[in-house]
Design an enzyme around this catalytic site. Structure first.
Site, PDB file in Angstrom:
ATOM      1  N   GLN A 249       0.816  -1.210   0.000  1.00 15.94           N
ATOM      2  CA  GLN A 249       0.000   0.000   0.000  1.00 15.94           C
ATOM      3  C   GLN A 249       0.853   1.264   0.000  1.00 15.94           C
ATOM      4  O   GLN A 249       0.395   2.334   0.394  1.00 15.94           O
ATOM      5  CB  GLN A 249      -0.953  -0.001   1.201  1.00 15.94           C
ATOM      6  N   ARG A 599     -10.473  -1.186  -0.655  1.00 17.80           N
ATOM      7  CA  ARG A 599     -11.381  -0.326   0.117  1.00 17.80           C
ATOM      8  C   ARG A 599     -12.796  -0.895   0.114  1.00 17.80           C
ATOM      9  O   ARG A 599     -13.624  -0.505   0.929  1.00 17.80           O
ATOM     10  CB  ARG A 599     -11.455   1.084  -0.481  1.00 17.80           C
TER      11      ARG A 599
END
Length: 743
Positions: A249, A599
Site C-alpha cells: 500500500q 477499500r
C-alpha cells in the site's frame, strides 16, 4: 487496567503484536486486517505493564486517523500525557518550545501550500522568471522533494544539472532566506528544522529520547527520508520502536515516500520481531481474490497470504462504456440499483486517478438527483473569506508574516492598491526592514501621502490592537477580527452572488473556534492556527452524512466503503501515462489499484471507456492492463459499447487458485521476500529519435506545443523534460514520444 479486556477478542497474531514490549517490532498489516485495533490495544497493554503514558508517542498520517486512535485509546485507558499525532503536528509542538535555539522565534507562522506558492511567485518576479513558462507549483514541488531528502539549497545548487534545476536552485536559496526573514516555516520545514534541532543540540534530542521511550508509527511504508531520519534519531537510545504498515500500500512515492524504509526495517534493526497480520475482516472473498491477483504481479514486495472467512460475495463487475459521459451515466444507473438493494448513499464511493475525472461524474449525479460530496476540492479552510480571517489571526501573532499582511492590507477595501503596496515593499527592501515595520513608519515615505497614508496608519493601528488582545479564547479574538474589520458588512456590500454562503462560512468559523475552546485543546490561538494549517483532504470526510463520496485513489487510502467504483480503468489513467517508462512507477500504480480494490467491502465495480476526451481531443482508450490481471472467472462483464468486448493481454501471470486463496498454508512467522516474475511487453510507438536539446520547440500529438527543458540519456533510453503550453511539464521517452521539432 483489565488485561483480559484488551486481549479477549484478538487473534493469535494480533496478540503477539499487542503483547510485545521491549525492542523493535515490525507489524506487516494487510489491508483490512485490524491494524488500528492492534495499535490501540498495544498502547493499552504497554500502560498495563507500567509504562507511563507520558513516555509513549504514537504517530499516524492524518488528523482524522490520529483522532480516531486517540478516541479508541480513551475507551480503555483515559490517561492524559499521551502524544497521538501526525509527524507535522508533533514537530510543530516540539518547535514551539525550542525553535529559538536555531534562530527563529516561537511565534513562527506555518505557510500552507498556497502561501508557499505565493512566496515563490514573488521570488520569480524578482528573478524575472515568467510564471506562465515556469510553473510555481512545479518549482515548489522540486523544492519539497529536495527537502524530503534533506538536501539544503547549497547542496541542491552544487548538484543541479540542466536549466530547470539551476533555476530551481536560485529560487530555493532565496525562498529559504525569505522564510527566515518572515519567521515562517512551510510543511517540510517542520520536519527539517526539528532534525536540525536534534542534530545540533544533543541535550534537546536526549530530552525527547527520554520522553518518547516507546514509539509507534503507523503507515510506515509512507514515510519519506526526513521522517525516517527523525524516527531513527528519536528511537536510537531505547530502540523500543514499533512500525506498522504494508509495502503493498505504498502509493506516495511521487511526494517523497520511500518504500525501502519498511522493506529494510530488519536491516536497520537486526533484532526486530516481525508479525504478519494476514486475515482480512473487510472484504468478500472475490474482492480479496481480485486484489491479491493484481498485486502479486509486482516484483518488489514482501510476501503475504491474505485470507478471509467472509463470504464469496458478488463477482467483480467490469463495465465497458463508449466514452466518459456514458461511463458516468452507467455508474449513476448502478448506484440507483444499489439503493434499491438496500445500500445507503453513504455506503458508496467513487474513486478516480485524477481530479479532472470528477467533472462528468458530477454532471451525471446532479442530473439524477443523487447527493454527493467531493473530497479534495476547495476545502473549508482554503476558501477566500476563511483565508482572510486566518490572515488577520496570523498577523496578531507574527507581524513579520508578509503573506498575511499582503492579503489583508486592502481587505476589506481601504484604498491601498498594488501600486502603493509596491512602494511599501521597495521601501522595506531599501531600509532592510520588514513590511510591517515599513507601514508603521509610512510618514517617512515621501511617495505616499494623504488619504492613502492615513489608511495605512489605521491598518497598522488595527494590527497592533489585535496583537495586544489575549489569545484565548479563540472565539473571542475571531469575533474581534470580524468586528474591527467590518468584514461581514464588506461581504454584504460586495454584490457577490455567493455573499450569503461566504457569510455562513465566516459564522461557521466562529463555531469551529467555539468547539476548539470547549474541547480545551492546548495552545490557544497558536494551537488553533496549527490545527487549521495541518488539515488534510481525508480530514474533510464527514461521518453519518447521506451522500455518495467522490475522491481520488490517493485520498481513499485508509478508508472503507460497502460499495466502491473505480472509474477510468484505462492505460494512460490507471496506470497513469507518466508511469509507463519506469518499472518502479508502474509498480506504484499497481499498488494504487490494489489500495482502491481493498477499500471495497461487498461490491466492487470497475469501469472504463473505449474513447475519452483529452486536451480537447477525443482519443481511443485501451482497457487497463490491471483488469487483465484479475481472474476472468470472478468477473461479471457488462458491455455498454457497440463492439465485442475483450480485455487486453498484457501479461502472462500466475493466477492463485480460489480454493487455496483464503487459507494460510505456511507458517506465517516465516517472514520472507518474494519475487513474482511476469512476462510483459509495452505497446510501443514508432521509433522517433531526434536530435534535440534544451530550448528546442516541439509538438506532441496529445500535449501540443512545448519547449524542451533538458535532454538526458542516449539511444533508446534518451528522454526529455518538456514544458507544454497546455499539458504542463512531462518526462517523455524520445523513442516513443513522437515529438515533432518546430524550426
Amino acid at each position: 487496567m483489565n488485561i483480559s479486556s484488551l486481549l479477549h477478542d484478538v487473534t493469535d497474531r494480533q496478540r503477539e503484536a499487542i503483547t510485545h514490549v521491549g525492542g523493535p517490532l515490525l507489524i506487516v498489516a494487510g489491508a483490512g486486517s485490524g491494524k488500528t485495533r492492534v495499535i490501540t490495544r498495544r498502547i493499552g497493554y504497554l500502560m498495563s505493564q507500567g509504562v507511563n503514558p507520558y513516555n509513549i508517542l504514537a504517530i499516524t498520517f492524518t488528523n482524522k486517523a490520529a483522532d480516531e486512535m486517540h478516541e479508541r485509546i480513551q475507551e480503555f485507558a483515559p490517561y492524559k500525557g499521551l502524544w497521538v499525532s501526525t509527524f507535522h503536528k508533533m514537530c510543530s509542538r516540539i518547535l514551539r518550545s525550542t525553535i529559538d535555539r536555531i534562530g527563529y522565534t516561537r511565534d513562527f507562522t506555518i505557510y500552507d501550500t498556497a502561501d508557499q506558492q505565493n512566496r515563490i511567485k514573488s521570488i520569480m518576479a524578482e528573478l524575472q522568471l515568467d510564471t506562465t513558462q515556469w510553473k510555481p507549483r512545479s518549482i515548489a514541488g522540486s523544492i519539497s522533494n529536495a527537502k524530503n531528502k534533506l538536501i539544503n539549497p547549497e547542496s541542491f545548487a552544487s548538484t543541479a544539472s540542466g536549466y530547470f534545476d539551476l533555476m530551481v536552485a536560485k529560487v530555493y536559496s532565496k525562498y529559504q532566506t525569505l522564510l527566515k526573514n518572515e519567521n515562517a516555516l512551510d510543511f517540510d520545514d517542520l520536519l527539517i528544522k526539528t532534525i536540525d534541532l536534534f542534530k545540533n543540540h544533543a541535550d534537546i534530542l536526549e530530552m525527547y529520547q527520554d520522553k518518547f521511550r516507546f514509539i509507534l508509527i503507523d503507515e510506515y511504508q509512507d514515510t519519506n527520508y526526513a521522517q525516517y531520519t527523525l524516527t531513527r534519531l528519536l528511537a536510537n537510545k531505547y530502540r523500543n520502536i514499533c512500525v506498522t504498515g504494508d509495502p503493498d500500500q505504498s502509493i506516495y512515492g511521487w511526494r517523497g515516500a520511500d518504500i525501502r524504509n519498511i522493506m529494510d526495517f530488519e536491516k536497520d534493526y537486526s533484532d526486530a520481531r516481525v508479525v504478519l497480520l494476514e486475515q482480512n475482516y473487510r472484504s468478500t472473498k472475490h474482492i480479496l481474490h481480485a486484489a491479491s491477483s493484481v498485486i502479486q504481479q509486482n516484483k518488489y514486495r514482501k510476501q503475504k497470504g491474505l485470507w478471509t472467512e467472509n463470504t464469496l460475495g458478488e463477482k467483480i463487475k467490469v463495465v465497458a462504456c463508449e466514452d466518459e459521459r456514458a461511463e458516468a451515466d452507467e455508474i449513476t444507473k448502478i448506484i440507483r440499483g444499489l439503493i434499491q438493494k438496500g445500500f445507503k448513499y453513504s455506503d458508496i464511493a467513487i474513486f478516480y486517478r485524477t481530479n479532472a475525472q470528477s467533472r462528468v461524474l458530477e454532471i451525471s449525479l446532479g442530473n439524477q438527483g443523487i447527493p454527493y460530496t467531493i473530497i479534495g476540492g476547495v476545502e473549508f479552510y482554503q476558501r477566500k473569506e476563511i483565508k482572510d480571517i486566518l490572515a488577520y489571526l496570523r498577523l496578531s501573532i507574527n507581524p513579520h508574516d508578509t503573506v498575511a499582511l499582503e492579503r489583508t492590507i486592502n481587505t476589506p477595501t481601504r484604498g491601498i492598491g498594488n501600486t502603493t503596496l509596491k512602494k511599501l515593499e521597495d521601501w522595506a527592501v531599501a531600509q532592510n526592514i520588514s513590511l510591517f515595520q515599513t507601514i508603521q513608519q509610512v510618514d517617512k515615505i515621501p511617495e505616499i501621502q494623504g488619504k492613502t497614508a492615513q489608511a495605512i496608519r489605521k491598518y497598522a493601528d488595527l494590527i497592533v490592537h489585535l496583537q495586544q488582545l489575549p489569545k484565548s479564547p479563540v472565539e473571542h479574538i475571531i469575533r474581534q477580527v470580524i468586528d474591527k474589520t467590518n468584514y461581514l458588512a464588506f461581504l454584504r456590500e460586495s454584490g457577490d452572488k455567493e455573499s450569503k454562503d461566504r457569510i455562513a462560512n465566516v459564522e461557521e468559523m466562529v463555531n469551529a473556534a467555539h468547539e476548539y475552546d470547549t474541547n480545551g485543546f492546548e495552545g490557544a490561538l497558536q494551537g488553533f492556527l496549527e490545527e487549521v494549517a495541518l488539515v488534510s483532504d481525508a480530514d474533510d470526510i464527514k461521518d453519518n452524512v447521506e451522500v455518495v463520496t467522490l475522491m481520488t485513489l490517493h485520498t481513499a487510502k485508509g478508508l472503507e466503503f460497502p460499495a466502491v467504483f473505480i472509474t477510468g480503468m484505462e492505460d494512460g489513467l490507471l496506470p497513469h501515462t507518466e508511469s509507463r517508462d519506469s518499472d518502479d512507477e508502474l509498480e506504484e500504480e499497481r499498488r494504487l489499484c490494489y489500495v482502491g480494490i481493498t477499500r471495497a467491502m461487498k461490491e466492487l465495480i470497475l469501469s472504463h471507456a473505449t474513447r475519452r476526451m483529452r486536451y480537447g481531443q477525443t482519443l481511443p482508450s485501451r482497457a487497463s492492463r490491471f483488469l487483465d490481471e484479475i481472474p476472468h472467472k470472478i468477473i461479471e462483464k457488462i458491455d455498454r459499447t457497440n463492439r465485442s468486448y475483450s480485455f487486453n493481454t498484457y501479461t502472462k501471470k500466475k493466477v492463485v487458485d480460489s480454493e487455496t486463496m483464503f487459507k494460510p498454508d505456511y507458517d506465517t512467522r516465516s517472514y520472507r521476500s518474494t519475487t513474482v516474475v511476469s512476462d510483459s511487453h509495452d505497446v510501443c510507438g514508432e521509433n522517433n529519435l531526434l536530435s534535440l536539446a534544451g530550448g528546442d520547440i516541439v509538438r506532441h500529438p496529445i500535449f501540443g506545443v512545448g519547449r524542451i527543458l533538458e535532454v538526458s540519456g542516449s539511444n533508446e533510453k534518451a528522454s526529455a523534460k518538456v514544458s507544454f503550453n497546455v499539458g504542463g511539464t512531462k518526462n517523455l521517452m524520445l523513442a516513443y514520444a513522437k515529438l515533432e521539432k518546430i524550426r
